[in-house]
Structures are given as C-alpha cells and as structure tokens.
Design an enzyme around this catalytic site. Structure first.
Site, PDB file in Angstrom:
ATOM      1  CE1 TYR A  46      -3.352   2.757   0.787  1.00 47.56           C
ATOM      2  CE2 TYR A  46      -1.671   3.417   2.445  1.00 47.56           C
ATOM      3  CZ  TYR A  46      -2.863   3.953   1.571  1.00 47.56           C
ATOM      4  OH  TYR A  46      -3.648   5.255   1.482  1.00 47.56           O
ATOM      5  CB  THR A 100       1.864   9.650   3.645  1.00 48.05           C
ATOM      6  OG1 THR A 100       2.287  10.091   4.493  1.00 48.05           O
ATOM      7  CG2 THR A 100       2.809  10.235   2.139  1.00 48.05           C
ATOM      8  CG  LEU A 150     -10.184  19.823   1.955  1.00 51.38           C
ATOM      9  CD1 LEU A 150     -10.749  19.530   3.293  1.00 51.38           C
ATOM     10  CD2 LEU A 150     -10.321  21.456   1.728  1.00 51.38           C
ATOM     11  CB  THR A 177      -5.307  16.184  -2.614  1.00 51.70           C
ATOM     12  OG1 THR A 177      -4.295  16.271  -1.974  1.00 51.70           O
ATOM     13  CG2 THR A 177      -4.982  15.293  -3.676  1.00 51.70           C
ATOM     14  CG  HIS A 277      -2.063  10.989  -5.448  1.00 52.56           C
ATOM     15  ND1 HIS A 277      -2.942  11.899  -5.257  1.00 52.56           N
ATOM     16  CD2 HIS A 277      -2.088   9.929  -4.686  1.00 52.56           C
ATOM     17  CE1 HIS A 277      -3.426  11.624  -4.092  1.00 52.56           C
ATOM     18  NE2 HIS A 277      -3.046  10.226  -3.839  1.00 52.56           N
ATOM     19  NE  ARG A 280      -0.602   5.996  -2.884  1.00 52.49           N
ATOM     20  CZ  ARG A 280      -0.474   4.852  -2.318  1.00 52.49           C
ATOM     21  NH1 ARG A 280       0.702   4.331  -2.237  1.00 52.49           N
ATOM     22  NH2 ARG A 280      -1.435   4.537  -1.382  1.00 52.49           N
ATOM     23  CG  ASP A 308       4.611  15.211  -3.260  1.00 44.69           C
ATOM     24  OD1 ASP A 308       5.439  14.582  -2.523  1.00 44.69           O
ATOM     25  OD2 ASP A 308       3.191  14.774  -3.376  1.00 44.69           O
ATOM     26  NE  ARG A 312      12.119   6.885  -3.072  1.00 44.62           N
ATOM     27  CZ  ARG A 312      11.060   7.526  -3.391  1.00 44.62           C
ATOM     28  NH1 ARG A 312      10.849   8.738  -3.015  1.00 44.62           N
ATOM     29  NH2 ARG A 312       9.859   6.796  -3.547  1.00 44.62           N
TER      30      ARG A 312
END
EC number: 1.1.3.15
Length: 375
Positions: A46, A100, A150, A177, A277, A280, A308, A312
């Site tokens: 997930y 998250t 939100l 979002t 996102h 995702r 965003d 890494r």
C-alpha cells in the site's frame, strides 16, 4: 500522496529474524528495504506501490538520474545556509513532510511521531485527511508548523467541519489535493484485499459512515474512498467557494501543466505543488521533475512552486531547486536529516553557499543536451 519510505524512525540496525539480513540505513532507499523486511506485505505494498504497471512510480525517480550537475569550483563553501521560508514561516531547510495516509499501519504513534520528527528538524509537516490520528491529536503532539491536506467531499458541511477544526487547531495552510475525483487503479491493493488493520481508523472521520471497508472483491481502501463521497464534480469554481469558508492560504497539490498553473493562479491560490500523487493515480503520467520547469515558467514568480514525488537524495532536492522549486515534500526525521546532509554536500560541491545561489545554470537536462547537439 507520495509512496513513502518510513513514517518514524525504526532502528538503523534492525534485529535479524532467522536468516534476515542486518541492514544499516545510510540513505532513504535503505529505509524502503527496512520497511519491506518489517511490514506486512499488504501494508508495504500500500505504501510503496502505485497504479497499474508502476510506470510513473519508476519514472518519478529515474527522471532525476537524467539530470546532471554543472558544478562550480573555487568558491568559499565553509558555511552552507539551507534555511528558507514558506508562506512566511521560517524553516531550517527546503524539505517538508508530504501528506500521506494511515501512518499508524507502520508505527504505533503514526502521525504523532511524524509531526514530532518534522518539528525536531525545524520543518513543516502536512497532515493527511486520511490520517490515523486526528487533527486535534496531532496538534497536541507538541510544537511545530503544520499544514492540513484536504479532499473535497459531496457533503460540503463535512468540508466546512474539517477546515474549521484545522483552523481551530492552528494549522497554517490548506493543501488541496485535486487529482482524486476517482481513485486510481491500485492493483496491488486489490490483490492483497487491502483492509484497515483492527487498530487503525480514519480518525478525522470517526462517526462518519464509511460503509464496508472489508470489501472482499477489491481494495478496502477503495471501498472506504467511495463510501466517503469524495466529490468527482470538483471544479475550478469550487476553489472560490473554499476561499469563502477559510482565511487559510490554499496550496494546490497535483498541478503538472502550464494551463492548470495559469488557472490556479487566477483562482487565487497561495502556492502550487507539482505532484502526480506518487504514481498512485494515473499511470504513465510524467515524472514531477519533468513538469517542474513548465509550471515554474508559467507561474512567473507570482506564487511559490513546490515539488512532491521521486525525492530520494539530497541531490534530487538540489536539482528541483535549480529548476525553480521553492522547496520539496518528502519523508520523516532520519530521512529528512539524510536529505539535508546530502543537500549540504551537493551545495558545497556545486559552489553554492545558500539556496538563492542555486540556479538553472547548475544543472543540465536531456533537453539541454539535445539542443546543444543540434547547434
């Protein structure tokens, strides 16, 4: 929502279980391996996986590797200053915590630990609407600057309530979002029959009927998402409506194009977060770093632009700053500190003593190299 590595700080040297390899975490990717060792597969998948074939998840990271440095030398870099401000709030580095969902699945203290971690390194945390601790509980975790993410629901009274609670709890901005009118096809969640563990609830919506989240023919998260009535009719006119019910500045999250950048600024947003996102939602969407310059050019300095997705390494942060980002959103305490340390080294070796000295001239992209080859 960026697939994230950790939500608090597991030991750097985990105890081996049987023949399990002992791993010392020296970078963010090591935390991903630690998470894979320690978390149930349903939970790990997930957090770590995205939509359909994972193309965008991979591209978010691989696109950074195609950007190269143009370092400068013989510059006094004995002192490096990474401090900056976001919406008038001073932070120690241009790295903040992204929103998250459901941190408690990875750690008992969940978002409480995440908020404390961000405060401990002097940066901002963003609480997800889909958090496993409430707006008020996270506010009580200690001092710190916090934003609230939100999603807009069909029940606009519910939207008013959660915004009012965030305002009362002294959250400083709304991160809206805008790319989830429908939930992306997260096939790993379907295969795993994802359902919330017994000790995890959506604390901001206690008392709201979310239907049967134990749905057996698909993802429990998708079932709860459908049941909570996220509004698929959300449009630009609703941004103006939001501004009538809150005085908090609104950052719009999930802008990838110049066209939407222009509309967002015309709608009066306080800032833009370039995001897909975390891969995702729509697979085969471009990497966020590949879209950054287009958004920055259209923004023309009228609002800050953040990034965003795919971060890494501290070198990734440097590249985003060089391409015009005002800051980035990433993970938690040890990972934030790692990114900060790596950014400091990248700045020093590139001849930059402060964030304002990082310029477009410090990096070269594939497009730059193609244009040079055609001269």
């Amino acid at each position: 929502m960026e697939p994230f590595v950790s939500v608090s700080d597991p030991p750097l040297v985990p105890r081996p279980a049987g023949r399990e390899m002992v791993l010392i975490a020296t970078n963010v990717c090591d935390y991903k391996e630690l998470a894979k060792q320690k978390l149930p597969r349903m939970v790990y998948d997930y957090y770590a996986l995205g939509a359909e074939d994972q193309h965008t998840v991979r591209e978010n990271m691989e696109a950074f590797s195609r950007i190269q440095f143009r370092p400068r030398v013989l510059i006094d870099v004995s002192h490096i200053d990474m401090s900056t401000s976001v919406l008038g709030y001073n932070i120690s580095m241009p790295i903040m915590v992204a929103p998250t969902a459901l941190h408690k699945m990875a750690h008992p203290e969940g978002e409480l630990a995440s908020a404390r971690a961000a405060a401990s390194v002097g940066t901002i945390t963003t609480l997800s609407s889909w958090s496993s601790y409430s707006i008020e509980e996270v506010n009580s975790a200690g001092p710190g600057t916090r934003f609230f993410q939100l999603s807009v629901y069909k029940d606009r009274n519910l939207v008013r309530q959660v915004i009012g609670r965030a305002e009362k709890a002294s959250y400083k901005a709304i991160v809206l979002t805008v790319d989830v009118p429908w939930l992306g096809r997260r096939e790993a969640d379907v295969k795993n029959r994802f359902a919330l563990p017994p000790n995890v609830v959506l604390k901001n919506f206690e008392g709201v009927d979310f239907g049967n989240i134990e749905k057996v023919n698909g993802s429990g998260f998708a079932a709860s998402y459908d049941a909570c009535q996220v509004d698929p009719s959300l449009s630009w006119k609703d941004i103006k409506w939001l501004q009538t019910i809150t005085s908090l500045p609104i950052l719009m999250k999930r802008i990838l194009t110049a066209e939407d950048t222009r509309l967002a600024i015309e709608s009066g947003v306080a800032g833009i977060i370039v995001s897909n996102h975390g891969g995702r939602q729509l697979d085969h969407a471009p990497a966020t770093i590949s879209c950054l310059e287009e958004v920055v050019r259209e923004a023309k300095g009228r609002v800050p632009v953040f990034l965003d997705g795919g971060i890494r390494r501290g070198t990734d942060v440097f590249k985003a700053l060089a391409l015009g980002a005002s800051g980035v959103f990433a993970g938690v305490r040890n990972t934030l500190q790692m990114l900060k340390n790596e950014l400091e080294v990248a700045m020093a070796l590139s001849g930059c003593t402060s964030l304002k000295e990082i310029t477009r001239g410090h990096v070269t992209t594939e497009g730059d190299r193609i244009r040079r080859s055609m001269l």
